[in-house]
Write a protein that holds these residues in place. Structure first.
Motif, short mmCIF file in Angstrom:
data_model
loop_
_atom_site.label_atom_id
_atom_site.label_comp_id
_atom_site.label_asym_id
_atom_site.label_seq_id
_atom_site.Cartn_x
_atom_site.Cartn_y
_atom_site.Cartn_z
N LEU A 36 0.82 -1.21 0.00
CA LEU A 36 0.00 0.00 0.00
C LEU A 36 0.85 1.26 0.00
CD1 LEU A 36 -2.84 -1.04 2.47
CD2 LEU A 36 -3.01 -0.70 0.01
N VAL A 37 1.94 1.26 0.77
CA VAL A 37 2.84 2.41 0.79
C VAL A 37 3.47 2.59 -0.58
CG1 VAL A 37 5.03 3.25 1.74
CG2 VAL A 37 3.29 2.32 3.27
N ALA A 38 3.87 1.51 -1.22
CA ALA A 38 4.48 1.59 -2.55
C ALA A 38 3.48 2.15 -3.56
CB ALA A 38 4.97 0.22 -2.99
N ALA A 39 2.22 1.74 -3.47
CA ALA A 39 1.20 2.26 -4.38
C ALA A 39 1.02 3.77 -4.18
CB ALA A 39 -0.12 1.53 -4.17
N PHE A 40 1.03 4.21 -2.94
CA PHE A 40 0.90 5.64 -2.65
C PHE A 40 2.09 6.41 -3.21
CE2 PHE A 40 1.56 9.24 0.30
CZ PHE A 40 0.38 9.93 0.03
#
Length: 129
Positions: free
Chosen positions: A42-46
Motif C-alpha cells: 500500500l505504501v508503494a502504491a501511494f
C-alpha cells in the motif's frame, strides 16, 4: 489422532477467548509477515501516485529534472511493490508429520489433479480409513 468431543469443546472455548482478546489479536497480526508485506504494498502504491504527480508536474512546468525524479520514484516504488507482492504470495510453512516443509510452485505443478488426490489419500490420518 482426532480430538475427543471434550477436547474439541475445550479447544473451541480457548479459541473463542483468544479471538476476543484484542491485544493478543494485534500481537499475532503484527508478527504476520504477510501483514507487513501488504502494508508495504500500500505504501508503494501511494508513492507511485506521488511519483506520477511529480512526473506530470515536471512535464507541465517543463522542469526536466523534476520529471526524471518523478519517473525514478515511480520506478523504484514499482520495484518495491513487486518485491512486497512476492512476499505476500510466498508459500507458508506447512507442518507434516512433525517436520516443517515449504510447499513450492514446482511441486504443485509436477502432479496433476489425480496425483494430488492420491497424495492426500495417502497422508490422511490413520483412524479415517
Amino acid at each position: 489422532m482426532p480430538l475427543s468431543e471434550h477436547e474439541q469443546r475445550l479447544f473451541d472455548q480457548i479459541e473463542r477467548s483468544l479471538a476476543e482478546d484484542p491485544k493478543f489479536a494485534s500481537a499475532v497480526r503484527a508478527s504476520d509477515p504477510r501483514f507487513h508485506a501488504r502494508r508495504r504494498l500500500l505504501v508503494a502504491a501511494f508513492v507511485i501516485v506521488i511519483g506520477l504527480a511529480l512526473l506530470v508536474y515536471g512535464a507541465v512546468s517543463q522542469n526536466t529534472p523534476l520529471g526524471v525524479a518523478g519517473f525514478v520514484v515511480m520506478l523504484g516504488s514499482a520495484a518495491f511493490a513487486m518485491q512486497s507482492r512476492r512476499r505476500i504470495q510466498a508459500p507458508d510453512l506447512k507442518s507434516v508429520g512433525g517436520t516443517a516443509s515449504r510447499r513450492t510452485r514446482q511441486s504443485r505443478k509436477s502432479g496433476g489433479f489425480i496425483e494430488r488426490l492420491e497424495d492426500r489419500w495417502r497422508q490422511r490420518p490413520e483412524g479415517h480409513r
